[in-house]
Design an enzyme around this catalytic site. Structure first.
Site, PDB file in Angstrom:
ATOM      1  N   HIS A   1       4.260   1.652  -8.115  1.00  0.00           N
ATOM      2  CA  HIS A   1       3.283   0.550  -8.028  1.00  0.00           C
ATOM      3  C   HIS A   1       2.374   0.568  -9.254  1.00  0.00           C
ATOM      4  O   HIS A   1       2.091  -0.475  -9.848  1.00  0.00           O
ATOM      5  CB  HIS A   1       2.390   0.710  -6.793  1.00  0.00           C
ATOM      6  CG  HIS A   1       3.096   0.598  -5.474  1.00  0.00           C
ATOM      7  ND1 HIS A   1       3.221   1.656  -4.617  1.00  0.00           N
ATOM      8  CD2 HIS A   1       3.698  -0.457  -4.862  1.00  0.00           C
ATOM      9  CE1 HIS A   1       3.855   1.272  -3.518  1.00  0.00           C
ATOM     10  NE2 HIS A   1       4.157  -0.006  -3.645  1.00  0.00           N
TER      11      HIS A   1
ATOM     12  N   GLY B   1       8.771  -5.350  -8.773  1.00  0.00           N
ATOM     13  CA  GLY B   1       9.658  -4.280  -9.225  1.00  0.00           C
ATOM     14  C   GLY B   1      11.131  -4.619  -9.037  1.00  0.00           C
ATOM     15  O   GLY B   1      11.509  -5.264  -8.060  1.00  0.00           O
TER      16      GLY B   1
ATOM     17  N   GLY C   1       0.809  -1.221   0.000  1.00  0.00           N
ATOM     18  CA  GLY C   1       0.000   0.000   0.000  1.00  0.00           C
ATOM     19  C   GLY C   1       0.838   1.264   0.000  1.00  0.00           C
ATOM     20  O   GLY C   1       2.024   1.229  -0.325  1.00  0.00           O
ATOM     21  N   ALA C   2       0.202   2.405   0.370  1.00  0.00           N
ATOM     22  CA  ALA C   2       0.802   3.732   0.189  1.00  0.00           C
ATOM     23  C   ALA C   2       1.282   3.820  -1.260  1.00  0.00           C
ATOM     24  O   ALA C   2       2.460   4.078  -1.537  1.00  0.00           O
ATOM     25  CB  ALA C   2       1.929   3.993   1.191  1.00  0.00           C
ATOM     26  N   LEU C   3       0.338   3.584  -2.141  1.00  0.00           N
ATOM     27  CA  LEU C   3       0.670   3.399  -3.558  1.00  0.00           C
ATOM     28  C   LEU C   3       1.195   4.675  -4.198  1.00  0.00           C
ATOM     29  O   LEU C   3       0.760   5.777  -3.888  1.00  0.00           O
ATOM     30  CB  LEU C   3      -0.568   2.908  -4.320  1.00  0.00           C
ATOM     31  CG  LEU C   3      -1.163   1.584  -3.831  1.00  0.00           C
ATOM     32  CD1 LEU C   3      -2.366   1.203  -4.689  1.00  0.00           C
ATOM     33  CD2 LEU C   3      -0.125   0.466  -3.849  1.00  0.00           C
TER      34      LEU C   3
ATOM     35  N   ASP D   1      13.249  -3.689  -5.823  1.00  0.00           N
ATOM     36  CA  ASP D   1      13.634  -4.699  -4.828  1.00  0.00           C
ATOM     37  C   ASP D   1      14.200  -5.891  -5.598  1.00  0.00           C
ATOM     38  O   ASP D   1      13.577  -6.959  -5.664  1.00  0.00           O
ATOM     39  CB  ASP D   1      12.412  -5.100  -3.999  1.00  0.00           C
ATOM     40  CG  ASP D   1      11.790  -3.900  -3.304  1.00  0.00           C
ATOM     41  OD1 ASP D   1      12.314  -3.488  -2.265  1.00  0.00           O
ATOM     42  OD2 ASP D   1      10.802  -3.339  -3.830  1.00  0.00           O
TER      43      ASP D   1
HETATM   44  P1  AMP Z   1       5.958  -2.493  -1.718  1.00  0.00           P
HETATM   45  O1  AMP Z   1       4.580  -1.938  -1.581  1.00  0.00           O
HETATM   46  O2  AMP Z   1       7.045  -1.531  -1.382  1.00  0.00           O
HETATM   47  O3  AMP Z   1       6.105  -3.848  -1.069  1.00  0.00           O
HETATM   48  O4  AMP Z   1       6.144  -2.760  -3.279  1.00  0.00           O
HETATM   49  C1  AMP Z   1       5.257  -3.566  -4.002  1.00  0.00           C
HETATM   50  C2  AMP Z   1       5.870  -3.861  -5.346  1.00  0.00           C
HETATM   51  O5  AMP Z   1       6.099  -2.645  -6.041  1.00  0.00           O
HETATM   52  C3  AMP Z   1       7.238  -4.566  -5.240  1.00  0.00           C
HETATM   53  O6  AMP Z   1       7.338  -5.544  -6.255  1.00  0.00           O
HETATM   54  C4  AMP Z   1       8.212  -3.434  -5.463  1.00  0.00           C
HETATM   55  O7  AMP Z   1       9.447  -3.847  -5.988  1.00  0.00           O
HETATM   56  C5  AMP Z   1       7.450  -2.585  -6.459  1.00  0.00           C
HETATM   57  N1  AMP Z   1       7.933  -1.201  -6.436  1.00  0.00           N
HETATM   58  C6  AMP Z   1       8.033  -0.388  -5.362  1.00  0.00           C
HETATM   59  N2  AMP Z   1       8.580   0.789  -5.723  1.00  0.00           N
HETATM   60  C7  AMP Z   1       8.840   0.713  -7.044  1.00  0.00           C
HETATM   61  C8  AMP Z   1       9.427   1.592  -8.005  1.00  0.00           C
HETATM   62  N3  AMP Z   1       9.866   2.807  -7.666  1.00  0.00           N
HETATM   63  N4  AMP Z   1       9.542   1.175  -9.283  1.00  0.00           N
HETATM   64  C9  AMP Z   1       9.109  -0.071  -9.638  1.00  0.00           C
HETATM   65  N5  AMP Z   1       8.561  -0.948  -8.789  1.00  0.00           N
HETATM   66  C10 AMP Z   1       8.419  -0.565  -7.512  1.00  0.00           C
END
Ligand code: AMP
Length: 282
Positions: A37, A148, A31-33, A151
Site C-alpha cells: 500500500h 496495484g 486498511g491493514a496497511l 489485483d
Molecule cells: P486492498 O487494501 O487490499 O484493497 O488494496 C488497496 C490497493 O493496494 C489495491 O489497489 C491493491 O491492488 C493494492 N495492493 C495491495 N497489495 C499490494 C502489493 N503487494 N503490491 C502493490 N499493490 C498492492
C-alpha cells in the site's frame, strides 16, 4: 494528517484544495496497511499536491461473510504509517456514511472483464468494487488514482469503469510489492498460519517457473503443469491458474505476436485465499 469520516467534511476540504489549484491523488484501501500500500501512496505523494487515502472494508465486495468478519483491522498502526509518509488526508467512513440504509451494489457491465477469474469465483465481487470505487471517486474527485497490479483484474475493471462513465480521473497501475522471499504482500498474509506462511513463496516460485516455460510450451500444457504442481503440494489448494490476454482477461488458446499475456493464480492456504499474477513474455 487530517482524519475525516464524514463525506460532507471531506467534500468541503477537497473543494478548498481545488480552489487553491491543488492536484488530488487518491489511494483507496481496505486498511491493514503494508509496504505494498505504501508504495502506491509514495507514488501518489510524488505526483500530487494533496494525497487522500481511504480505509474502508467494503462489505458489498465480499462473497464470504467469514472473510469479511475476519478481515484484519489495524487502524491505529495504519494511522501511524500514513503520518510517517506525510499523507495529507485519511478518509475512514462508516458503512452507513457510504451506503446509508441500503448496503447493496450497483450492477455493472464491464464488457466481460467481470466474468473472468475472480468474477467466476467471487460472486458479485466486481459489482461491489465498482460501487465503492465510483462512490469514492464522486466524493473525492481525484485527478489521479492509484491501484496495484496485485489485483490486476480489478485494475483493468477500474479503467473500464472510468471509460464507461467518462470519469475525469487518471488511473495509475503500480507494480506488485513482494516480501523478500517473493510472496506478494497482502493484508490477508497476517492471517496465515506459520506453516502456510513459510510455504507460501511456493506460489510465486511456481509463477516464475511457468513464465520460463511459457517460452517453449503451449498454454494448455502449461496450465496442466501448474495444476499438477499444486496437486502434489500438501498445503495448498489451487482454485485457478490461467494464462490470459491482459486486455480481455480471457484465457488464451494460442500465443499471438504483439499481444500481452499474464498468468493469474488463486490459491487456498488453509482458509486464507491468496492471489498473485505475473507478466509473461511471448
Ligand atoms: P486492498 O487494501 O487490499 O484493497 O488494496 C488497496 C490497493 O493496494 C489495491 O489497489 C491493491 O491492488 C493494492 N495492493 C495491495 N497489495 C499490494 C502489493 N503487494 N503490491 C502493490 N499493490 C498492492
Amino acid at each position: 494528517m487530517k482524519i475525516i469520516s464524514s463525506k460532507k467534511d471531506l467534500k468541503t476540504c477537497i473543494l478548498e484544495h481545488k480552489a487553491n489549484k491543488k492536484s488530488i491523488g487518491f489511494v483507496p484501501t481496505m486498511g491493514a496497511l503494508h509496504q505494498g500500500h505504501l508504495s502506491l501512496i509514495e507514488k501518489a505523494i510524488k505526483k500530487n499536491d494533496i494525497v487522500v487515502v481511504s480505509i474502508f472494508v467494503n462489505p458489498t465486495q465480499f462473497d464470504n461473510h467469514d472473510d469479511l468478519i475476519k478481515y484484519p483491522k489495524t487502524l491505529e498502526n495504519d494511522t501511524k504509517l500514513l503520518t510517517s509518509v506525510s499523507c495529507d488526508i485519511l478518509f475512514t467512513p462508516s458503512i452507513k456514511e457510504i451506503y446509508e440504509e441500503n448496503v447493496a451494489s450497483q450492477k455493472f457491465n464491464f464488457d466481460g472483464l467481470e466474468h473472468q477469474m475472480e468474477g467466476k469465483f467471487r460472486n458479485g465481487h466486481f459489482n461491489g468494487v465498482g460501487t465503492i470505487v465510483k462512490t469514492l471517486f464522486e466524493i473525492i474527485k481525484p485527478n489521479k488514482a492509484y491501484f496495484g497490479q496485485k489485483d490486476f483484474q480489478q485494475l483493468q475493471i477500474i479503467k473500464k469503469l472510468v471509460k464507461k462513465y467518462h470519469l475525469n480521473v487518471k488511473i495509475k497501475g503500480c507494480a506488485i510489492f513482494r516480501e523478500k522471499d517473493g510472496l506478494a504482500m497482502s493484508s490477508r498474509n497476517s492471517r496465515l498460519t506459520e506453516t502456510h506462511r513459510n510455504a507460501a513463496p511456493f506460489i510465486y516460485k511456481t509463477l516464475k517457473k511457468a513464465r520460463k516455460k511459457f517460452g517453449t510450451e503451449n498454454a494448455t500444457s502449461l496450465i496442466e503443469w501448474v495444476e499438477n504442481q499444486f496437486k502434489k503440494h500438501p498445503l495448498f489448494e489451487l482454485e485457478y491458474f490461467t494464462i490470459a490476454d491482459e486486455k480481455t482477461l480471457e484465457t488464451i488458446k494460442n500465443k499471438e505476436p504483439n499481444k500481452k499475456y499474464r498468468a493469474f493464480i488463486a490459491v487456498f492456504a488453509g482458509e486464507i485465499r491468496l492471489i498473485d499474477n505475473i507478466r509473461l513474455k511471448n
